[in-house]
Design an enzyme around this catalytic site. Structure first.
Site, PDB file in Angstrom:
ATOM      1  N   LYS A  31      -4.642  -2.110   9.728  1.00  0.00           N
ATOM      2  CA  LYS A  31      -4.673  -2.033   8.232  1.00  0.00           C
ATOM      3  C   LYS A  31      -5.069  -3.524   8.016  1.00  0.00           C
ATOM      4  O   LYS A  31      -5.073  -3.917   6.558  1.00  0.00           O
ATOM      5  CB  LYS A  31      -3.673  -1.687   7.344  1.00  0.00           C
ATOM      6  CG  LYS A  31      -3.223  -0.170   7.716  1.00  0.00           C
ATOM      7  CD  LYS A  31      -4.025   0.771   6.912  1.00  0.00           C
ATOM      8  CE  LYS A  31      -3.314   2.160   6.759  1.00  0.00           C
ATOM      9  NZ  LYS A  31      -4.070   3.007   5.918  1.00  0.00           N
ATOM     10  N   GLU A  59     -10.187  12.514   7.184  1.00  0.00           N
ATOM     11  CA  GLU A  59      -9.849  13.697   6.446  1.00  0.00           C
ATOM     12  C   GLU A  59     -11.260  14.657   6.454  1.00  0.00           C
ATOM     13  O   GLU A  59     -11.381  15.787   6.529  1.00  0.00           O
ATOM     14  CB  GLU A  59      -9.362  13.690   5.088  1.00  0.00           C
ATOM     15  CG  GLU A  59      -7.728  12.886   5.133  1.00  0.00           C
ATOM     16  CD  GLU A  59      -7.515  12.685   3.549  1.00  0.00           C
ATOM     17  OE1 GLU A  59      -7.074  13.644   2.923  1.00  0.00           O
ATOM     18  OE2 GLU A  59      -7.804  11.447   3.411  1.00  0.00           O
ATOM     19  N   ASP A  85      -9.013   0.348   1.557  1.00  0.00           N
ATOM     20  CA  ASP A  85      -7.937   0.011   2.585  1.00  0.00           C
ATOM     21  C   ASP A  85      -8.539   0.277   3.979  1.00  0.00           C
ATOM     22  O   ASP A  85      -8.108   1.438   4.426  1.00  0.00           O
ATOM     23  CB  ASP A  85      -6.865   0.856   2.327  1.00  0.00           C
ATOM     24  CG  ASP A  85      -5.660   0.275   3.380  1.00  0.00           C
ATOM     25  OD1 ASP A  85      -5.680  -0.787   3.728  1.00  0.00           O
ATOM     26  OD2 ASP A  85      -4.988   1.175   3.695  1.00  0.00           O
ATOM     27  N   GLU A 129      -8.958   4.187  -2.905  1.00  0.00           N
ATOM     28  CA  GLU A 129      -7.999   4.114  -3.487  1.00  0.00           C
ATOM     29  C   GLU A 129      -8.026   3.079  -4.913  1.00  0.00           C
ATOM     30  O   GLU A 129      -9.223   2.506  -4.784  1.00  0.00           O
ATOM     31  CB  GLU A 129      -6.877   3.073  -2.642  1.00  0.00           C
ATOM     32  CG  GLU A 129      -6.449   3.740  -1.417  1.00  0.00           C
ATOM     33  CD  GLU A 129      -5.095   2.961  -0.661  1.00  0.00           C
ATOM     34  OE1 GLU A 129      -4.451   2.358  -1.425  1.00  0.00           O
ATOM     35  OE2 GLU A 129      -5.060   3.111   0.339  1.00  0.00           O
ATOM     36  N   ASP A 134       0.912  -1.287   0.136  1.00  0.00           N
ATOM     37  CA  ASP A 134       0.115   0.082  -0.021  1.00  0.00           C
ATOM     38  C   ASP A 134       0.703   1.265   0.123  1.00  0.00           C
ATOM     39  O   ASP A 134       1.699   1.325   0.708  1.00  0.00           O
ATOM     40  CB  ASP A 134      -0.703   0.008   1.070  1.00  0.00           C
ATOM     41  CG  ASP A 134      -2.055   1.134   1.215  1.00  0.00           C
ATOM     42  OD1 ASP A 134      -2.423   1.397  -0.093  1.00  0.00           O
ATOM     43  OD2 ASP A 134      -2.255   1.562   2.129  1.00  0.00           O
ATOM     44  N   HIS A 175      -4.001  14.103   0.555  1.00  0.00           N
ATOM     45  CA  HIS A 175      -3.981  13.153   1.587  1.00  0.00           C
ATOM     46  C   HIS A 175      -2.728  13.156   2.698  1.00  0.00           C
ATOM     47  O   HIS A 175      -2.855  13.051   3.699  1.00  0.00           O
ATOM     48  CB  HIS A 175      -4.436  11.640   1.245  1.00  0.00           C
ATOM     49  CG  HIS A 175      -4.321  10.655   2.337  1.00  0.00           C
ATOM     50  ND1 HIS A 175      -5.432  10.388   3.022  1.00  0.00           N
ATOM     51  CD2 HIS A 175      -3.285   9.569   2.561  1.00  0.00           C
ATOM     52  CE1 HIS A 175      -5.076   9.427   3.740  1.00  0.00           C
ATOM     53  NE2 HIS A 175      -3.743   8.824   3.722  1.00  0.00           N
ATOM     54  N   THR A 215      -9.234  -5.346   3.345  1.00  0.00           N
ATOM     55  CA  THR A 215      -9.027  -4.792   2.458  1.00  0.00           C
ATOM     56  C   THR A 215      -9.875  -5.120   1.144  1.00  0.00           C
ATOM     57  O   THR A 215      -9.927  -6.080   0.727  1.00  0.00           O
ATOM     58  CB  THR A 215      -7.523  -4.846   1.744  1.00  0.00           C
ATOM     59  OG1 THR A 215      -6.727  -4.496   3.087  1.00  0.00           O
ATOM     60  CG2 THR A 215      -7.266  -3.602   0.590  1.00  0.00           C
ATOM     61  N   GLN A 225      -3.891   2.651  14.492  1.00  0.00           N
ATOM     62  CA  GLN A 225      -3.039   3.250  13.769  1.00  0.00           C
ATOM     63  C   GLN A 225      -2.038   4.253  14.684  1.00  0.00           C
ATOM     64  O   GLN A 225      -0.800   4.161  14.548  1.00  0.00           O
ATOM     65  CB  GLN A 225      -3.496   3.579  12.436  1.00  0.00           C
ATOM     66  CG  GLN A 225      -2.484   4.316  11.517  1.00  0.00           C
ATOM     67  CD  GLN A 225      -2.922   4.783  10.391  1.00  0.00           C
ATOM     68  OE1 GLN A 225      -4.230   4.718  10.096  1.00  0.00           O
ATOM     69  NE2 GLN A 225      -2.180   5.101   9.406  1.00  0.00           N
ATOM     70  N   ARG A 229      -8.227   4.115  12.860  1.00  0.00           N
ATOM     71  CA  ARG A 229      -7.092   5.167  12.918  1.00  0.00           C
ATOM     72  C   ARG A 229      -6.606   5.321  14.287  1.00  0.00           C
ATOM     73  O   ARG A 229      -5.726   5.655  14.679  1.00  0.00           O
ATOM     74  CB  ARG A 229      -8.083   6.414  12.842  1.00  0.00           C
ATOM     75  CG  ARG A 229      -8.551   6.679  11.457  1.00  0.00           C
ATOM     76  CD  ARG A 229      -7.413   6.585  10.245  1.00  0.00           C
ATOM     77  NE  ARG A 229      -7.827   6.796   9.143  1.00  0.00           N
ATOM     78  CZ  ARG A 229      -7.213   6.637   8.089  1.00  0.00           C
ATOM     79  NH1 ARG A 229      -5.955   6.376   7.865  1.00  0.00           N
ATOM     80  NH2 ARG A 229      -7.806   6.748   6.649  1.00  0.00           N
ATOM     81  N   GLU A 280     -10.377   3.830   3.219  1.00  0.00           N
ATOM     82  CA  GLU A 280      -9.352   4.751   2.564  1.00  0.00           C
ATOM     83  C   GLU A 280      -9.870   4.624   0.902  1.00  0.00           C
ATOM     84  O   GLU A 280      -9.700   3.262   0.443  1.00  0.00           O
ATOM     85  CB  GLU A 280      -7.845   4.529   2.669  1.00  0.00           C
ATOM     86  CG  GLU A 280      -7.651   5.047   3.913  1.00  0.00           C
ATOM     87  CD  GLU A 280      -5.960   5.155   4.185  1.00  0.00           C
ATOM     88  OE1 GLU A 280      -5.355   4.646   3.483  1.00  0.00           O
ATOM     89  OE2 GLU A 280      -5.585   5.803   5.102  1.00  0.00           O
TER      90      GLU A 280
END
Lengths: 417, 417
Positions: free
Chosen positions: B250, B360, B230, B200, B125, B132, B254, B237, B234, B198
């Site tokens: 993570k 975000e 993904d 992607e 990844d 971002h 996925t 993380q 948070r 996420e």
């Protein structure tokens, strides 16, 4: 428990790494023959694939050895692992009735090539050595920030690259990479100048899992252990690792020993992790001793030169066991598969002579170490690096085979075609 | 190039995601039948495995479709990919002579279950979205340290967990994990409270490599692209990611779209990466446009509620292309394999409405966003998150199928047996 005597005489020496107590799992080939599964005994490899084919070794749910890797046995679980060891022990023990039938399946180790013993599904590398984490942290971030705040609470690790795993004896080409020193305005793309080893043990997952598992369940999933050298390009690592961790610095190669030592062979050498500096949360606490007393050493031999042992340490130095690491690995629900490989993290002891990487031994290159006929800060071209491991029992030794790799020069131009 | 008209009428609508121009690759099953390879066309899936079996589709080096995954075709390389598209186009094009023979191999999409389209070898990844990286960096490290010093020089990434990759439609269980807020003295083990998406794109490696490859060679190795979510915890993380990067945060899941869109279908939508803020070293420079103009959106639907589109952005926002990422991935000599999956990194645009993660969008939970009937900072139980992507050509659309997942509640006790 002492030595289990075998009719294979060379297996009975106290220093032989492959007594009947060991029976490690490898994949071998003779001449142009296809690779097949074998177990080391004395100076020989026992062709267990051939024994299974001949009906001398019958495994529950078998055949499991008709492929050139141990994954099918690994996936079959602890009862099959025990059945395998019991039957092979019965065939090789002193006075065994089947001796004459088994003898044709012994191949001298000097006549075989050894291959990767299992298909690596995914590779995870941890950072669970207290002394290593402190040493490296001090060099990268200063002594006051050496140990990350999470370090005493979780066995931190990162996903490595399974495609980089190679068997002992494979040459390792010095990598190119992007590097940038603190005094340089822009980065450069060049061969690594700070190429290094990391002395580790690797735990090999046998039984797969879905969802979180306890530490005891994790221990039961592990099939065995290998020696593991996590080759590391320190200059590439320093530039790339923030904020997402090591990537290309660790992707060139990861060398493992040719033999997987099954957990049962290590059982007499179980030992507890060191005292906790802060209590672990309950799900990471060990229900019993989950580390092993394995004496380890790193040796360096320049081309045409003499070997120097750079470091001597012990797997018992780790702060976290592989079972704790595997349990942590599943907390998020991450599925684990047969063939997953977990690197312990670099195993450094408390003294300078017991450090598991050149980065630590030469303190980032500032204190080159003496070797026979010279000095070293990092690996030079055509140096051969060897890891060795041994459990020393009463009258016997458990070995893994050398985990070795010669570093050959970088490509002159990586994009020349 | 405009729409290629098909005798499959539903493939000719300007809004249909699966015109003859697309021919994406998936794996489907009907009822209790075994999964098999298919390509989407209009409202149908074309049973290409069946066509191959019947001799209507003959691939060089085939059979390649007699397995329930696309890896054999992917490994076969660009000439086989072109031959496949040419033959299937000839069979489905308006006026095709074989129409009557092919019609029995069309299965309505409403009647099939879709499976992972390929075996994922390893998953990497990246972190290649400029907006971002700046947004997340600001939240985690402050605006002055937002963009890491290496970010404009290399497409930084980390190895993820291939075992976590699931196909669209798979439920995702909220993970447990170790977390520690800045105000807490000790960490806690609890279900994630800041579970996120996420947005992607994923690049799917077809042709394997040994040693470093150029950006042009890397582009040629890529078989196609999928949408990729993904999922990210948070809170886990934030506690675990230093210094080795994201790990369990993570590893829960996925999600990828059920269809791989082959590179050839995306060719008309190629576009260049944005202007470089600092020059790249030569080995990472693009010899031509390597990104694609793919309109993307994220939608959230609470259980029993109404869908809200949270974000709209475009793959062309990325600072690095998948080809650049793959080239960088090989610099160390890292071997790449058929089935390797490369996540682009979160695709956020410059405006608030184009951000690709809830982290975000809600600015770390400080500015909850409005949805139909409520607000969201992070994902709540039983929310369904959907990614969508589309290339808009002259009179046709290229789609990937929805990439969707419903988040189900965490286990009450992850160790209850």
């Amino acid at each position: 428990m002492g030595l289990i005597r075998s009719w294979v005489e060379t297996a009975n020496g106290a220093a032989c790494p492959f007594p009947l107590n060991n029976l490690p799992c490898g994949v071998f080939s003779q001449g142009e023959d296809e690779p097949r599964c074998g177990m080391a005994i004395g100076d020989f490899v026992l062709d267990v694939a051939g024994l299974e084919e001949a009906g001398l070794l019958v495994l529950p749910g078998g055949p499991l050895l008709d492929v050139p890797f141990w994954n099918e046995v690994m996936a079959a679980g602890p009862e099959v692992w025990a059945a395998l060891r019991a039957r092979v022990t019965a065939l090789l023990v002193e006075g065994a009735a089947e001796r004459a039938a088994v003898e044709p399946y012994l191949v001298p180790l000097t006549e075989v090539a050894l291959h990767l013993p299992f298909l690596v599904s995914e590779y995870t590398d941890f950072y669970a050595g207290r002394h290593h984490a402190f040493n490296v942290g001090t060099m990268f971030r200063g002594a006051e920030n050496a140990l990350p705040p999470n370090w005493l609470h979780i066995p931190i690790g990162y996903n490595g690259r399974a495609s980089s795993v190679v068997v002992s004896g494979t040459e390792v080409r010095r990598p190119w990479g992007q590097v940038k020193g603190p005094d340089h305005a822009v980065p450069a793309f060049q061969p690594s100048r700070r190429f290094d080893i990391e002395l580790e043990m690797g735990a090999v997952v046998g039984v797969p899992s879905e969802g979180p598992v306890t530490v005891a369940e994790a221990d039961a999933m592990i099939f065995g252990y290998v020696l593991l050298n996590d080759w590391s390009a320190r200059d590439i690592q320093a530039w790339e690792y923030q904020p997402l961790g090591p990537f290309q610095a660790k992707a060139t190669a990861t060398t493992i020993s040719p033999w997987i030592v099954m957990k049962a062979a290590l059982e007499p050498f179980r030992t507890a992790t060191p005292a906790r500096e802060v209590p672990l949360l309950p799900h990471l606490q060990e229900p019993g001793p989950m580390l092993y007393d394995i004496a380890l050493e790193v040796a360096l031999t320049p081309e045409g030169g003499e070997e120097t042992v750079l470091s001597r340490t012990n797997y018992a130095e780790m702060y976290y066991s592989a079972a704790q690491q595997l349990a942590h690995h599943t907390t998020s629900g991450c599925p684990m598969n047969t063939g997953d490989l977990l690197g312990s993290g670099t195993i450094s002891g408390p003294t300078k002579e017991s450090r598991g990487s050149l980065l630590e031994l030469s303190w980032g290159g500032k204190e080159p170490i003496a070797i026979a006929g010279g000095t070293r800060s990092f690996i030079e071209d055509n140096d051969t690096l060897t890891l060795r491991g041994a459990c020393r029992g009463a009258g016997y030794t458990i070995g893994f085979g050398d985990c070795t790799g010669k570093v050959i020069p970088a490509l002159a131009d990586p994009y020349a075609r």
